[in-house]
Structures are given as structure tokens and as C-alpha cells.
Scaffold this motif. Structure first.
Motif: not given
Length: 167
Positions: A95-106, A126-132, A149-155
Motif C-alpha cells: 500500500e505504501q510501496d510499489r514493491g520496489d524495496t526489500a529487506r533481507v536478513r541473513a 579464526f571463524v566469526c559469525g553474525g547477521r547481515c 549492515v554487518v552485525r558480528e555477534t561472535w568470533r
């Protein structure tokens, strides 16, 4: 029973195509970083696209600036592999967007190592992880990243000396 309304079928097909496209963009991002293909990395972004790696000890800035920083920071670690999992895709509100934006969390896991004697990969340092979180915009050239936006949560070091982690 399958929906036989042609309009509904077209909307459903377009949604599936968009989901595949934005999922593919996340994969292209991970491959570009892992391969050190900074030209491709920059091309994945909109002209004003930005990336934020501060949680991993990095910088925030334009895709061009961040690509330069990544090239320098990741240089000592030619062996890296971003495994992007648990991808959650959300499109703009119709209703507010023509479907031309997206957000992906991985979520991601990323082992990184130098090369050993003879150019063979050494044990990961090292090995690290988190969420983008990827903000995406549909453009005339297809889906592009407007922000990452990279959010490293552990290494975890693997027993050898470690350096600042970047993604």
C-alpha cells in the motif's frame, strides 16, 4: 485447488521472481567478498549505496569507500568463505510501496585464513559469525543493494594469532 485467475497468477509469479532475484543478490554479495572481486562488489550497490562494518572493527561509508577498505583489510586472508543462511526476505508494504524495496536478513559464518607453503590454504586463523541486514531497491538494472549492515555477534580464534576481523 490452484488459483486460475490470470491476474493473481501474474502477481504470484512476479513475487517468486523477485524473491529469487533478491536471494541471488545476497549470494553475489558473499561471492564478491570471498573472491575479492571489488568491481562486482561496487556494482551490486545503488550509486548512493552504503555499507556498515563497524561491529566487526571496520568502517561505515559508501560502497566504493568500503570496497577499498575491504580490499586492504582482507588482503592477508585470501581464503575466506561466507556461508549465508536463514535468509528472511521482506518486501515493501504494497500500500505504501510499489514493491520496489526489500529487506533481507541473513545469518553468516565466515572462516578466514592465510595461505600456507605452496599456496595451499592453511588452518583458519579464526571463524566469526553474525547477521547481515541488506536493504535493496529495484532499479532499471534489477535489484541492487542500497545498504548493508554487518552485525558480528561472535568470533573464535582457532589457536593461532588473530588480526582484526572484517567481512
Amino acid at each position: 485447488m490452484a488459483n486460475t485467475d490470470p491476474m493473481t497468477q501474474r502477481v504470484e509469479l512476479a513475487t517468486v521472481r523477485d524473491r529469487l532475484a533478491v536471494d541471488g543478490l545476497v549470494t553475489e554479495y558473499a561471492v564478491a567478498v570471498d573472491d575479492g572481486d571489488w568491481e562486482t562488489y561496487r556494482a551490486l550497490f545503488t550509486p548512493d549505496g552504503r555499507a556498515d562494518y563497524r561491529s566487526a572493527g571496520g568502517i561505515e561509508g559508501s560502497a566504493r569507500t568500503v570496497a577499498g577498505w575491504l580490499a586492504e583489510s582482507l588482503g592477508p586472508y585470501p581464503v575466506r568463505q561466507h556461508l549465508m543462511v536463514n535468509r528472511r526476505v521482506r518486501f515493501g508494504v504494497w500500500e505504501q510501496d510499489r514493491g520496489d524495496t526489500a529487506r533481507v536478513r541473513a545469518d553468516y559464518v565466515n572462516p578466514m585464513c592465510r595461505t600456507g607453503a605452496g599456496g595451499e590454504p592453511a588452518e583458519p586463523e579464526f571463524v566469526c559469525g553474525g547477521r547481515c541486514v541488506f536493504a535493496m531497491l529495484r532499479t532499471d538494472d534489477g535489484w541492487r543493494l542500497s545498504g548493508v549492515v554487518v552485525r558480528e555477534t561472535w568470533r573464535r580464534p582457532t589457536g593461532r594469532r588473530t588480526a582484526p576481523v572484517v567481512h
